[in-house]
Design an enzyme around this catalytic site. Sequence first.
Site, mmCIF file in Angstrom:
data_model
loop_
_atom_site.group_PDB
_atom_site.id
_atom_site.type_symbol
_atom_site.label_atom_id
_atom_site.label_comp_id
_atom_site.label_asym_id
_atom_site.label_seq_id
_atom_site.Cartn_x
_atom_site.Cartn_y
_atom_site.Cartn_z
ATOM 1 C CB CYS A 1 -12.184 11.423 -21.459
ATOM 2 S SG CYS A 1 -11.990 9.999 -20.349
ATOM 3 C CG ASP B 1 3.404 4.325 2.617
ATOM 4 O OD1 ASP B 1 3.456 3.401 3.460
ATOM 5 O OD2 ASP B 1 4.416 4.735 2.004
ATOM 6 C CG HIS C 1 2.285 -3.787 -5.151
ATOM 7 N ND1 HIS C 1 2.381 -4.486 -3.985
ATOM 8 C CD2 HIS C 1 2.710 -4.628 -6.141
ATOM 9 C CE1 HIS C 1 2.835 -5.726 -4.251
ATOM 10 N NE2 HIS C 1 3.042 -5.821 -5.549
ATOM 11 N N GLY D 1 10.177 -5.398 6.411
ATOM 12 C CA GLY D 1 8.746 -5.301 6.668
ATOM 13 C C GLY D 1 7.851 -5.858 5.595
ATOM 14 C CB THR D 2 7.774 -7.585 2.658
ATOM 15 O OG1 THR D 2 6.768 -8.181 1.819
ATOM 16 C CG2 THR D 2 9.109 -8.255 2.418
ATOM 17 C CB SER D 3 4.070 -11.147 5.051
ATOM 18 O OG SER D 3 3.323 -10.750 3.892
ATOM 19 N NE ARG E 1 -5.740 1.451 2.042
ATOM 20 C CZ ARG E 1 -4.922 0.701 1.314
ATOM 21 N NH1 ARG E 1 -5.329 0.265 0.146
ATOM 22 N NH2 ARG E 1 -3.727 0.414 1.740
#
Length: 236
Positions: free
Chosen positions: A143, A99, A114, A180-182, A65
């Site tokens: 670690c 992104d 997110h 641009g969001t569903s 990605r």
Amino acid sequence: MPDIPRFTEFSRIVIFTGAGMSAESGVPTYRGQGGVWKQYDYRRYACQQAFDSDPAAVMEFHDYRRKLVDQCPPNAGHQLVAELQARKAHTRIITQNIDGLHQAAGATDVVELHGSLWRLRCDGCGARREGRDIPIVPRHCACGRYWRPDIVWFGDMLDEANLESAISAMDGCDLLVSIGTSAVVYPAAQLPTLARDSGATLVEINPEETELSAMYHHCLRGPASQMLPKMLPKLL
Ligand code: BV8
Ligand code: ZN
């Protein structure tokens, strides 16, 4: 159709974005055709259980990605939003995207609800690191634990501080532009309803109808880079 509102008429603007904001940069959305979750089962590559059972496969998916997104430049929509923020004080940018393209266009103080494809965290010692390395190396934190993408996967809680700053931005704005969001992923999808409850003017920019379209005062049906300029002041 009432006149399209202009940015100049408002003083506390919130820009709320989803994957469609980056579609014109070539970043695949999640649910349209060619969507990420149509090609990849997030239960195998992008959730805590997958990471716990097969961290190598999850990290390979995130190498892929990063490679994909690394070729995608910010588009004219990202540029316009960054310009707007530079010119108008109190403009907040709240994104669901991982992104980093708002920041690549010069935007600052972006709330990444997110998380980020370019940030890793270690759940062993709490270390975090930002970077653009493709593939992600080293795979392990000092670690000894695997580095984990600092991304909010399904079933993960959102970062409290991010959620609080998004809520206060929504509560205090006089214009909310959702781009641009569903509007199907919660709790992010709920945020624009706070702007509505605080009496803001609501604008949705999306070529398609969404679950929340009915609550918007203005729905600009088209791609972000073509619709956003319509909200700039009228030329002389
Ligand atoms: C959580 C990570 C506590 C990044 C993703 C009720 C309350 C709370 C939680 C839930 C609930 N009901 C269900 C849940 C669980 C779940 C959820 O919401 N499921 C949905 C599917 C029903 N929520 C969670 O798990 C969240 N955590 O709430 O924790 C909890 C835990 C368990 C149980 C209860 C509570 C975490 C959610 C975050 C998930 N992370 N991905 C990655 O790996 O890539 S999901 C993914 O969806 C991305 O994060 C993305 O940001 C997000 C939203 O997608 P969109 O950005 O809207 O993208 P999409 O493709 O859907 O739409 C694109 C749009 O653009 C379209 O409308 C298209 O028309 C438009 N478009 C296309 N081209 C353009 C355009 N627009 C403009 N211009 C263009 N050119
Ligand atoms: Zn560590």
